[in-house]
Scaffold this active site. Structure first.
Site, mmCIF file in Angstrom:
data_model
loop_
_atom_site.group_PDB
_atom_site.id
_atom_site.type_symbol
_atom_site.label_atom_id
_atom_site.label_comp_id
_atom_site.label_asym_id
_atom_site.label_seq_id
_atom_site.Cartn_x
_atom_site.Cartn_y
_atom_site.Cartn_z
ATOM 1 N N GLY A 39 75.847 37.377 39.325
ATOM 2 C CA GLY A 39 74.736 36.439 39.960
ATOM 3 C C GLY A 39 74.725 36.654 41.312
ATOM 4 C CB ALA A 42 78.377 33.768 42.017
ATOM 5 C CD GLU A 138 69.806 36.512 40.440
ATOM 6 O OE1 GLU A 138 70.809 35.717 40.317
ATOM 7 O OE2 GLU A 138 69.778 37.603 39.927
ATOM 8 C CG ASP A 240 78.165 49.402 38.866
ATOM 9 O OD1 ASP A 240 76.932 49.059 39.146
ATOM 10 O OD2 ASP A 240 78.720 48.329 38.137
ATOM 11 C CB THR A 242 75.763 45.922 39.727
ATOM 12 O OG1 THR A 242 75.208 47.016 38.553
ATOM 13 C CG2 THR A 242 75.224 44.837 39.162
ATOM 14 C CG ASP A 246 74.203 40.229 45.592
ATOM 15 O OD1 ASP A 246 73.054 40.007 46.097
ATOM 16 O OD2 ASP A 246 74.406 40.256 44.404
HETATM 17 P P1 ATP Z 1 71.647 46.136 44.302
HETATM 18 O O1 ATP Z 1 70.722 45.481 43.555
HETATM 19 O O2 ATP Z 1 72.195 47.621 43.723
HETATM 20 O O3 ATP Z 1 73.026 45.312 44.549
HETATM 21 P P2 ATP Z 1 70.050 46.584 46.601
HETATM 22 O O4 ATP Z 1 68.961 47.114 45.955
HETATM 23 O O5 ATP Z 1 70.057 45.040 46.724
HETATM 24 O O6 ATP Z 1 71.488 46.639 45.860
HETATM 25 P P3 ATP Z 1 70.691 48.618 48.389
HETATM 26 O O7 ATP Z 1 69.567 48.955 49.412
HETATM 27 O O8 ATP Z 1 70.494 49.673 47.495
HETATM 28 O O9 ATP Z 1 70.437 46.933 48.243
HETATM 29 O O10 ATP Z 1 72.098 48.600 49.030
HETATM 30 C C1 ATP Z 1 72.526 47.695 49.986
HETATM 31 C C2 ATP Z 1 73.522 48.312 50.906
HETATM 32 O O11 ATP Z 1 74.448 48.791 49.947
HETATM 33 C C3 ATP Z 1 73.083 49.361 51.606
HETATM 34 O O12 ATP Z 1 72.203 49.182 52.877
HETATM 35 C C4 ATP Z 1 73.956 50.465 51.745
HETATM 36 O O13 ATP Z 1 75.032 49.708 53.015
HETATM 37 C C5 ATP Z 1 74.929 50.143 50.608
HETATM 38 N N1 ATP Z 1 74.969 50.973 49.504
HETATM 39 C C6 ATP Z 1 74.067 51.081 48.501
HETATM 40 N N2 ATP Z 1 74.139 52.063 47.717
HETATM 41 C C7 ATP Z 1 75.048 52.910 48.318
HETATM 42 C C8 ATP Z 1 75.606 54.131 48.141
HETATM 43 N N3 ATP Z 1 75.238 55.003 47.157
HETATM 44 N N4 ATP Z 1 76.442 54.780 49.025
HETATM 45 C C9 ATP Z 1 76.843 53.926 50.234
HETATM 46 N N5 ATP Z 1 76.338 52.777 50.343
HETATM 47 C C10 ATP Z 1 75.608 52.266 49.359
HETATM 48 O O1 RIB Z 2 72.732 41.524 42.776
HETATM 49 C C1 RIB Z 2 73.496 41.845 41.504
HETATM 50 C C2 RIB Z 2 73.381 40.665 40.543
HETATM 51 O O2 RIB Z 2 72.000 40.426 39.959
HETATM 52 C C3 RIB Z 2 74.067 40.674 39.342
HETATM 53 O O3 RIB Z 2 75.409 40.413 39.403
HETATM 54 C C4 RIB Z 2 73.403 40.148 38.353
HETATM 55 O O4 RIB Z 2 73.965 39.067 37.979
HETATM 56 C C5 RIB Z 2 71.943 39.888 38.714
HETATM 57 O O5 RIB Z 2 71.686 38.719 39.100
#
Ligand code: ATP
Ligand code: RIB
Length: 298
Positions: A39, A42, A138, A240, A242, A246
């Site tokens: 989430g 969290a 969310e 991963d 995910t 955050d």
């Molecule tokens: P997610 O939804 O996957 O949590 P997001 O789409 O909100 O991420 P991203 O721009 O993909 O945000 O990633 C956030 C930050 O995490 C980036 O600015 C970078 O610092 C780091 N990051 C993400 N992917 C990578 C990667 N493959 N290698 C190194 N750092 C990464």
């Molecule tokens: O940003 C990642 C989060 O998005 C996951 O932990 C999932 O719960 C979704 O809300």
């Protein structure tokens, strides 16, 4: 110690790891299944607590086994859950497919998060006692707006992650100090496909913004800064992603509240996020401060 309040969601992430995510109408066999506390609210709370702040979580879990585990997970990371309500019904869930490149697709079912549509007694006092309030999308927008406006009344800095992306009420934008969209969200909000142009256009909405750019890093813009700052992400093997955003936002909020210079704060947050993508799961992958410091200085 800095005090961060988070008003947002808690979800149990139901994660299937597969070689390649299925297309519509296709069935694929997965390699592994895990339940991981997540989430966006969290996650940001846990990321900020592990990064060294005192953190309080405002939100709701259901009166089911997931709710119990979500609360325990927050508490084990040192997050204060006195303002995390337990409500009748299921907790929020996120149904996640992670592929072999570390990418994901997610369906969120709000459950208890849907009941957080207003500030409850005591929430405003808690927000007023914090240095920074972290918000995402969310939980119902009415509560996000109310939280941001309460923070504004008390001079508390607000950081908004506009995810899942949706139209942002003018009252929310007016009470946002720092917006942290990913590239897709920045494009959707501004209609500009070039990240620099999108970032510049975000300054018509808010005084400061960071556009995160996945493995590339991030782009920071501010109305009072002459030039955008481009900060690369450490190169790592992604398992991963995910919760990467955050982790980045939680760590960035801590660094800014500690008054680290902006470029250093962004690099430190990028170090934290890079550690999180090397491990599986959202909250499970989030690093503790000594690990962030070690990656930042190395
Ligand atoms: P997610 O939804 O996957 O949590 P997001 O789409 O909100 O991420 P991203 O721009 O993909 O945000 O990633 C956030 C930050 O995490 C980036 O600015 C970078 O610092 C780091 N990051 C993400 N992917 C990578 C990667 N493959 N290698 C190194 N750092 C990464
Ligand atoms: O940003 C990642 C989060 O998005 C996951 O932990 C999932 O719960 C979704 O809300």
């Amino acid at each position: 110690m800095t005090h961060i309040a988070v008003l947002g969601s808690t979800n149990m992430d139901l994660v299937a790891f597969v070689a390649k995510a299925p297309q519509r109408g296709e069935t694929v066999t997965g390699r592994e299944f895990r339940t991981v506390p997540g989430g966006k609210g969290a996650n940001q709370a846990i990321a900020a607590a592990r990064a060294g702040a005192t953190v309080s979580m405002i939100g709701a879990v259901g009166n089911d086994a997931f709710g119990t585990r979500l609360r325990e997970t927050l508490e084990h990371s040192g997050v204060d859950t006195d303002f995390l309500r337990t409500v009748e019904g299921p907790s929020g869930t996120a149904h996640i497919v992670v592929d072999d490149e570390g990418g994901n697709s997610i369906v969120v079912v709000p459950g208890a998060n849907g009941t957080v549509d207003h500030l409850s007694p005591g929430d405003e006092g808690l927000i007023a006692s914090a240095d920074t309030l972290l918000l995402q999308l969310e939980i119902p927008p009415a509560a996000v707006v109310a939280g941001a406006e309460a923070a504004r009344r008390h001079g508390v800095r607000t950081v908004l992650t506009p995810s899942p992306i949706q139209p942002l009420p003018p009252g929310l934008l007016a009470a946002t100090d720092l917006l942290v969209p990913n590239q897709y969200e920045a494009i959707t909000l501004t209609g500009r496909t070039d990240p620099r142009e999108a970032a510049a256009a975000l300054l018509e909405l808010v005084p400061r913004a960071v556009v995160t750019l996945g493995a590339t890093g991030c782009l920071y813009v501010a109305r009072d800064a002459a030039e955008p700052l481009v900060v690369p992400a450490p190169r790592v093997e992604a398992v991963d992603t995910t919760g990467a955003g955050d982790t980045f936002t939680g760590a960035l909020a801590v660094a800014l509240a500690e008054e680290k210079p902006v470029r250093e704060a962004l690099s430190w947050a990028a170090a934290a996020a890079s550690l999180s993508v090397e491990r599986a799961g959202a909250s499970a992958s989030m690093p503790y401060r000594p690990e962030i410091d070690a990656r930042f200085t190395s």
